[in-house]
Write a protein that holds these residues in place. Structure first.
Motif, short mmCIF file in Angstrom:
data_model
loop_
_atom_site.label_atom_id
_atom_site.label_comp_id
_atom_site.label_asym_id
_atom_site.label_seq_id
_atom_site.Cartn_x
_atom_site.Cartn_y
_atom_site.Cartn_z
N LYS A 188 0.52 10.49 7.45
CA LYS A 188 -0.28 9.85 8.51
C LYS A 188 -1.67 10.47 8.65
O LYS A 188 -2.65 9.79 8.85
N MET A 189 -1.73 11.80 8.54
CA MET A 189 -3.02 12.47 8.69
C MET A 189 -3.97 12.07 7.55
O MET A 189 -5.13 11.75 7.78
N VAL A 190 -3.46 12.10 6.32
CA VAL A 190 -4.29 11.71 5.16
C VAL A 190 -4.74 10.26 5.31
O VAL A 190 -5.92 9.93 5.10
N ALA A 191 -3.80 9.40 5.71
CA ALA A 191 -4.13 7.97 5.85
C ALA A 191 -5.23 7.74 6.88
O ALA A 191 -6.03 6.81 6.75
N SER A 192 -5.29 8.62 7.88
CA SER A 192 -6.30 8.43 8.94
C SER A 192 -7.71 8.81 8.47
O SER A 192 -8.69 8.49 9.13
N ILE A 193 -7.82 9.51 7.33
CA ILE A 193 -9.16 9.95 6.88
C ILE A 193 -9.56 9.44 5.49
O ILE A 193 -10.63 9.77 5.01
N VAL A 194 -8.70 8.64 4.82
CA VAL A 194 -9.10 8.15 3.49
C VAL A 194 -10.37 7.29 3.60
O VAL A 194 -10.52 6.50 4.52
N GLY A 195 -11.25 7.52 2.65
CA GLY A 195 -12.46 6.69 2.58
C GLY A 195 -13.49 6.96 3.66
O GLY A 195 -14.47 6.22 3.77
#
Length: 343
Positions: A297-304
Motif C-alpha cells: 500500500k505504501m509503495v502504491a501510494s507513491i508510484v509515479g
C-alpha cells in the motif's frame, strides 16, 4: 568540567546508532534508551563494528514510548535530547490510529519530560513523509517550508503519523515549551553502513535487490542519503544556535529511480549483476496488487510521483556536506556483503 549529557531515544535504531557513535567521538556523554535491556549487547556490538570500543561515556536506560514510566528520571542532567525513536507497529495494521496515536503520544512524552528537566534543546527525527505527501501536481523541489497535505485522499498512515507527530511537537513548543528549543531532521530514504543484521526498511531494499528477490521494480523515485550524514546533521541541529526552531531536510538533493539504484549496484558489484532487476512494473499493476497486499500500500501510494528535494537550507545554514547518493548506496551494499548478509 563534566561532559554534556545527551539522551538518545531508541538506541538500537539504525540512525540512532550512528548518532551515538558520533556523539561519543565528539566527547559527549550519552544515555541511550532501549525498550528491552537485551538490546544493550546488540548496541555495543554495532558500536564496536562502527569503530567505538570505549563505552565509559555511554549508559543505558529502559523506557517505552507508550508509557510515561521512567522518562522523567531519564532526562535528569541532560543538556540535549535527540529523539529518533518512533513506535513502529507492523505495516499490516487494522486501522490507521494504530500507527498515528503512538507516534504522536511518544513525541509528546519525550518533549514533556525534556521540558520538565530543563533540557536546552530536543532534536526530533521526523521524515520526508511529513513534507511530500498530498502534492499531486508538484513541479519544484520540496523544501522545509512544505508540509504533507493530509486533506488529500490516499495518504498512507505512515506519512500521516510522521506529519501529525511533527506537527504535535511544534504545537507543544509553541504552547507549553517554556523555553525548550526544538529542531527537526527530515531524512529521505536512509542508506549507508549497516553495523549488524538489524537495519531499517530502506536498507532491506538493497538486500532484496542483491539477493535476486526483486525481479522487477516499481516506478518509484526517491532521494537517498547516507546514515552517517543524517547523524552529523542531527549533531549540527543540536549544537548550532541558528538551528533552534528550524526543520532540516536530510537529502543529497539527487533523485534516483529504483532502476537507477539497481544500476549503481550492478556497476559497483558485477558479481551480483545476474541477480539485479532490469525491468520496471507498470504503475497500474502495483496499484492493483496493493488492493489485496497491505505490504504494497505504501509503495502504491507513491508510484509515479514527483520526488525532487533541496538540501540548500542545511548546507547554507549549518555547513552540512553530505556524500553522494551513489556512495551511500554502495556503502550499504558493501557493509551487507562484509557482514555476510547477502546470500
Amino acid at each position: 568540567m563534566q561532559k554534556e549529557l545527551v539522551v538518545v531515544t531508541g538506541g538500537s535504531g539504525f540512525i540512532a546508532i550512528h548518532i551515538i557513535l558520533q556523539l561519543l567521538q565528539q566527547g559527549y556523554r550519552v544515555r541511550a534508551t532501549v525498550r528491552a535491556p537485551k538490546k544493550v549487547a546488540l548496541i555495543k556490538q554495532m558500536l564496536t563494528n562502527g569503530g567505538q570500543t570505549d563505552f565509559s561515556n555511554l549508559e543505558f536506560a529502559t523506557a517505552d514510548l507508550t508509557t510515561d514510566d521512567h522518562w522523567a528520571a531519564i532526562m535528569q542532567g541532560a543538556t540535549y535530547v535527540i529523539h529518533p525513536a518512533s513506535p513502529t507497529p507492523t505495516l499490516n495494521f487494522k486501522n490507521e490510529a494504530e500507527m498515528i496515536r503512538p507516534a504522536v503520544d511518544g513525541v509528546l512524552r519525550v518533549l514533556t519530560a525534556a521540558r520538565d528537566a530543563h533540557v536546552k534543546r530536543v532534536v526530533l527525527t521526523s521524515a520526508y513523509g511529513a513534507i511530500f505527501a498530498g502534492h499531486p501536481h508538484r513541479q519544484t523541489p520540496y523544501t522545509e517550508a512544505d508540509w504533507s497535505d493530509l486533506n488529500q485522499p490516499k495518504i498512507h498512515p505512515y506519512q500521516k503519523s510522521k506529519t501529525l507527530s511533527e506537527r504535535a511537537a511544534w504545537d507543544f513548543i509553541a504552547r507549553e515549551g517554556n523555553g525548550l528549543e526544538l529542531a527537526t531532521v527530515n531524512p529521505v530514504a536512509v542508506m549507508g553502513p549497516v553495523l549488524a543484521n538489524d537495519y531499517s526498511h530502506s536498507n532491506i531494499q538493497i538486500q532484496e535487490l542483491l539477493t535476486g528477490k526483486t525481479k522487477a521494480v516499481p516506478h518509484v523515485d526517491s532521494g537517498y542519503v547516507d546514515v552517517r550524514d543524517v547523524a552529523s546533521l542531527h549533531l549540527l541541529a543540536m549544537q548550532q544556535p541558528q538551528a533552534a526552531g528550524e526543520r532540516f531536510l536530510a537529502t543529497t538533493g539527487e533523485t534516483l529511480s529504483m532502476l537507477d539504484v539497481a544500476n549503481i549496484l550492478r556497476q559497483a558489484f558485477p558479481q551480483y549483476a545476474a541477480q539485479l532487476p532490469t525491468k520496471t512494473i507498470p504503475n497500474i499493476a502495483v496499484k492493483a496488487a496493493a488492493i489485496t497486499n497491505p505490504m504494497l500500500k505504501m509503495v502504491a501510494s507513491i508510484v509515479g510521483t514527483y520526488a525532487e528535494t533541496s538540501n540548500a537550507k542545511a548546507v547554507q545554514l549549518l555547513g552540512w556536506h553530505p556524500r553522494s547518493a551513489k556512495d551511500a548506496i554502495i556503502a550499504t551494499a558493501q557493509s551487507m556483503i562484509d557482514l555476510n548478509l547477502i546470500k
